[in-house]
Design a protein around this motif. Structure first.
Motif, PDB file in Angstrom:
ATOM      1  N   ASP A  34      45.110  12.206  34.621  1.00 10.93           N
ATOM      2  CA  ASP A  34      45.641  13.233  35.530  1.00 10.93           C
ATOM      3  C   ASP A  34      45.221  12.584  37.065  1.00 10.93           C
ATOM      4  O   ASP A  34      44.786  13.321  37.811  1.00 10.93           O
ATOM      5  N   GLU A  60      44.859  22.662  31.770  1.00 11.59           N
ATOM      6  CA  GLU A  60      43.685  23.264  31.912  1.00 11.59           C
ATOM      7  C   GLU A  60      43.040  23.223  33.147  1.00 11.59           C
ATOM      8  O   GLU A  60      42.434  23.976  33.724  1.00 11.59           O
ATOM      9  N   LYS A  61      43.018  21.870  33.727  1.00 11.46           N
ATOM     10  CA  LYS A  61      42.225  21.375  34.976  1.00 11.46           C
ATOM     11  C   LYS A  61      42.744  22.125  35.906  1.00 11.46           C
ATOM     12  O   LYS A  61      41.946  22.594  37.029  1.00 11.46           O
ATOM     13  N   LYS A  62      43.979  22.187  36.126  1.00  7.82           N
ATOM     14  CA  LYS A  62      44.608  23.185  37.112  1.00  7.82           C
ATOM     15  C   LYS A  62      44.108  24.630  37.191  1.00  7.82           C
ATOM     16  O   LYS A  62      43.945  24.958  38.239  1.00  7.82           O
ATOM     17  N   ARG A  63      44.201  25.168  36.263  1.00  3.92           N
ATOM     18  CA  ARG A  63      43.819  26.549  36.063  1.00  3.92           C
ATOM     19  C   ARG A  63      42.334  26.750  36.347  1.00  3.92           C
ATOM     20  O   ARG A  63      42.067  27.693  37.131  1.00  3.92           O
ATOM     21  N   VAL A  64      41.497  25.498  36.299  1.00  2.00           N
ATOM     22  CA  VAL A  64      40.026  25.776  36.371  1.00  2.00           C
ATOM     23  C   VAL A  64      39.945  25.825  37.936  1.00  2.00           C
ATOM     24  O   VAL A  64      39.110  26.455  38.614  1.00  2.00           O
ATOM     25  N   VAL A  65      40.422  24.758  38.418  1.00  2.00           N
ATOM     26  CA  VAL A  65      40.523  24.549  40.064  1.00  2.00           C
ATOM     27  C   VAL A  65      40.898  25.856  40.600  1.00  2.00           C
ATOM     28  O   VAL A  65      40.451  26.453  41.700  1.00  2.00           O
ATOM     29  N   LEU A  85      46.851  17.222  39.029  1.00  2.00           N
ATOM     30  CA  LEU A  85      46.249  18.156  38.095  1.00  2.00           C
ATOM     31  C   LEU A  85      47.160  18.863  37.423  1.00  2.00           C
ATOM     32  O   LEU A  85      48.341  19.343  37.825  1.00  2.00           O
ATOM     33  N   SER A  86      46.912  18.932  36.048  1.00  2.00           N
ATOM     34  CA  SER A  86      48.089  19.606  35.213  1.00  2.00           C
ATOM     35  C   SER A  86      47.026  20.563  33.986  1.00  2.00           C
ATOM     36  O   SER A  86      45.920  20.096  33.863  1.00  2.00           O
TER      37      SER A  86
END
Length: 71
Positions: A15, A22-27, A19-20
């Motif tokens: 990534d 799970e990481k994008k949702r966390v951010v 960001l894509s």
């Protein structure tokens, strides 16, 4: 793929450029929670301020006990 013992390179990360998943949702979750906490503190500071509850402080020093002149 990188060699054993070599430094990692940016192209090795999945990534790197975006960001894509799970990481994008966390951010986005951290950003939204931070904004909500900031709004809650701002609202509480506006609701619970009472200027009549302030303790008056006088910074004038008139006489210091047991002081001697340095001159």
């Amino acid at each position: 793929m990188s060699k054993i013992g070599s430094e990692p390179e940016l192209r090795d990360f999945d990534d790197y450029d975006t960001l894509s998943g799970e990481k994008k949702r966390v951010v986005w979750g951290v950003i939204i929670v931070g904004i909500l906490i900031g709004c809650a503190f701002f609202a509480a500071s506006k609701i619970y301020t009472d200027k009549g509850d302030v303790i008056q402080i006088h910074d004038d020093i008139t006489n210091v006990p047991l002081s001697k002149s340095i001159l």
